[in-house]
Scaffold this active site. Structure first.
Site, PDB file in Angstrom:
ATOM      1  N   CYS A   7       0.944  -0.990  -0.045  1.00  0.00           N
ATOM      2  CA  CYS A   7      -0.035  -0.034   0.119  1.00  0.00           C
ATOM      3  C   CYS A   7       0.786   1.257  -0.025  1.00  0.00           C
ATOM      4  CB  CYS A   7      -0.912   0.075   1.307  1.00  0.00           C
ATOM      5  SG  CYS A   7      -2.240  -0.903   1.023  1.00  0.00           S
ATOM      6  N   ASP A  30      10.389  -6.402  -8.657  1.00  0.00           N
ATOM      7  CA  ASP A  30      10.652  -6.998  -7.605  1.00  0.00           C
ATOM      8  C   ASP A  30      12.227  -6.394  -7.202  1.00  0.00           C
ATOM      9  OD1 ASP A  30       9.428  -9.700  -5.905  1.00  0.00           O
ATOM     10  OD2 ASP A  30      11.631  -9.137  -5.496  1.00  0.00           O
ATOM     11  N   ASN A  87       1.366 -16.563  -4.148  1.00  0.00           N
ATOM     12  CA  ASN A  87       1.594 -17.306  -3.017  1.00  0.00           C
ATOM     13  C   ASN A  87       0.574 -17.039  -2.012  1.00  0.00           C
ATOM     14  OD1 ASN A  87       4.101 -18.495  -3.660  1.00  0.00           O
ATOM     15  ND2 ASN A  87       5.357 -16.645  -3.353  1.00  0.00           N
ATOM     16  N   THR A  95       5.501 -13.635   2.294  1.00  0.00           N
ATOM     17  CA  THR A  95       6.131 -12.591   3.100  1.00  0.00           C
ATOM     18  C   THR A  95       5.607 -11.249   3.245  1.00  0.00           C
ATOM     19  OG1 THR A  95       7.598 -11.854   1.460  1.00  0.00           O
ATOM     20  CG2 THR A  95       8.230 -13.622   2.785  1.00  0.00           C
ATOM     21  N   HIS A 100      -0.557 -10.293  -4.307  1.00  0.00           N
ATOM     22  CA  HIS A 100       0.537  -9.773  -5.569  1.00  0.00           C
ATOM     23  C   HIS A 100       0.867 -11.051  -6.490  1.00  0.00           C
ATOM     24  CE1 HIS A 100       2.826 -10.865  -2.116  1.00  0.00           C
ATOM     25  NE2 HIS A 100       3.697 -11.516  -2.984  1.00  0.00           N
TER      26      HIS A 100
HETATM   27  P1  AMP Z   1       6.080 -13.176  -1.560  1.00  0.00           P
HETATM   28  O1  AMP Z   1       7.048 -14.036  -0.833  1.00  0.00           O
HETATM   29  O2  AMP Z   1       5.109 -14.101  -2.472  1.00  0.00           O
HETATM   30  O3  AMP Z   1       5.165 -12.548  -0.419  1.00  0.00           O
HETATM   31  O4  AMP Z   1       6.729 -12.175  -2.356  1.00  0.00           O
HETATM   32  C1  AMP Z   1       7.039 -10.989  -1.708  1.00  0.00           C
HETATM   33  C2  AMP Z   1       7.962 -10.351  -2.860  1.00  0.00           C
HETATM   34  O5  AMP Z   1       8.004  -8.828  -2.604  1.00  0.00           O
HETATM   35  C3  AMP Z   1       9.322 -10.992  -2.768  1.00  0.00           C
HETATM   36  O6  AMP Z   1       9.528 -11.216  -4.166  1.00  0.00           O
HETATM   37  C4  AMP Z   1      10.166  -9.711  -2.357  1.00  0.00           C
HETATM   38  O7  AMP Z   1      11.345  -9.539  -3.314  1.00  0.00           O
HETATM   39  C5  AMP Z   1       9.366  -8.368  -2.674  1.00  0.00           C
HETATM   40  N1  AMP Z   1       9.786  -7.342  -2.104  1.00  0.00           N
HETATM   41  C6  AMP Z   1       9.816  -7.005  -0.762  1.00  0.00           C
HETATM   42  N2  AMP Z   1       9.866  -5.737  -0.692  1.00  0.00           N
HETATM   43  C7  AMP Z   1      10.051  -5.031  -1.734  1.00  0.00           C
HETATM   44  C8  AMP Z   1      10.062  -3.711  -2.195  1.00  0.00           C
HETATM   45  N3  AMP Z   1      10.553  -2.744  -1.273  1.00  0.00           N
HETATM   46  N4  AMP Z   1       9.964  -3.524  -3.470  1.00  0.00           N
HETATM   47  C9  AMP Z   1       9.950  -4.400  -4.539  1.00  0.00           C
HETATM   48  N5  AMP Z   1       9.727  -5.783  -4.223  1.00  0.00           N
HETATM   49  C10 AMP Z   1       9.633  -6.102  -2.761  1.00  0.00           C
HETATM   50 ZN    ZN Z   2      -1.833  -3.302   1.358  1.00  0.00          ZN
END
Ligand code: AMP
Ligand code: ZN
Length: 114
Positions: A7, A30, A87, A95, A100
Site C-alpha cells: 500500500c 521486484d 503465494n 512474506t 501480488h
Molecule cells: P511473497 O514471498 O510472495 O510474499 O513475495 C514478496 C515479494 O516482494 C518478494 O519477491 C520480495 O522480493 C518483494 N519485495 C519485498 N519488498 C519489496 C520492495 N520494497 N520493493 C519491491 N519488491 C519487494
Molecule cells: Zn496493502
C-alpha cells in the site's frame, strides 16, 4: 492500509520501479529479482491473501492475470514462456500480506517449485 508495504509503494511513500498503473492495478519491479523479468502486479485495493477473495474480486483478479501476461509479452516472453505465481500464507512462503502476482520470465524455470 498505512502499515502495509505494498500500500505504501502504491501511494508513493516507498520508492519502486513502476512498470504499469491504472485505476485498479499497480505493477513494479521486484526488489530481489529471481529471473531477468520479475515484476509484481498488485491491486490498489488492500487484500491480504487469496483467502480474502470473493466473487466480487473476480474481475480484479482476471485483470491482474491479464496484465501479468501483457507485461511478459512486452518483454518478449510470450512464445518462450513465463511463470505467474500467487503465494498464499506461510506454507507457500508469502512474506508481504497484500496480494501480488509474480511475473517471472527470461530464463528456464524449474518445476516442481521448492
Ligand atoms: P511473497 O514471498 O510472495 O510474499 O513475495 C514478496 C515479494 O516482494 C518478494 O519477491 C520480495 O522480493 C518483494 N519485495 C519485498 N519488498 C519489496 C520492495 N520494497 N520493493 C519491491 N519488491 C519487494
Ligand atoms: Zn496493502
Amino acid at each position: 492500509m498505512a502499515t502495509c508495504l505494498f500500500c505504501r509503494i502504491i501511494a508513493g511513500e516507498i520508492p519502486s520501479k513502476k512498470v504499469y498503473e491504472d485505476a485498479e492495478l499497480f505493477a513494479f519491479e521486484d526488489i530481489h529479482p529471481q529471473a531477468p523479468t520479475h515484476v509484481l502486479v498488485v491491486p490498489r485495493q488492500h487484500l491480504a491473501t487469496l483467502n480474502d477473495l470473493d466473487a466480487s474480486h473476480d474481475a480484479l483478479v482476471g485483470a491482474m492475470v491479464r496484465r501479468g501476461a501483457a507485461i511478459a509479452a512486452e518483454r518478449g516472453h510470450a512464445a518462450g514462456g513465463f511463470r505467474t505465481v500467487l503465494n498464499c500464507n506461510a506454507d507457500a512462503g508469502q512474506t508481504v500480506f497484500h496480494i501480488h502476482l509474480h511475473v517471472l520470465g527470461g530464463r528456464s524455470l524449474g518445476w516442481p517449485p521448492g
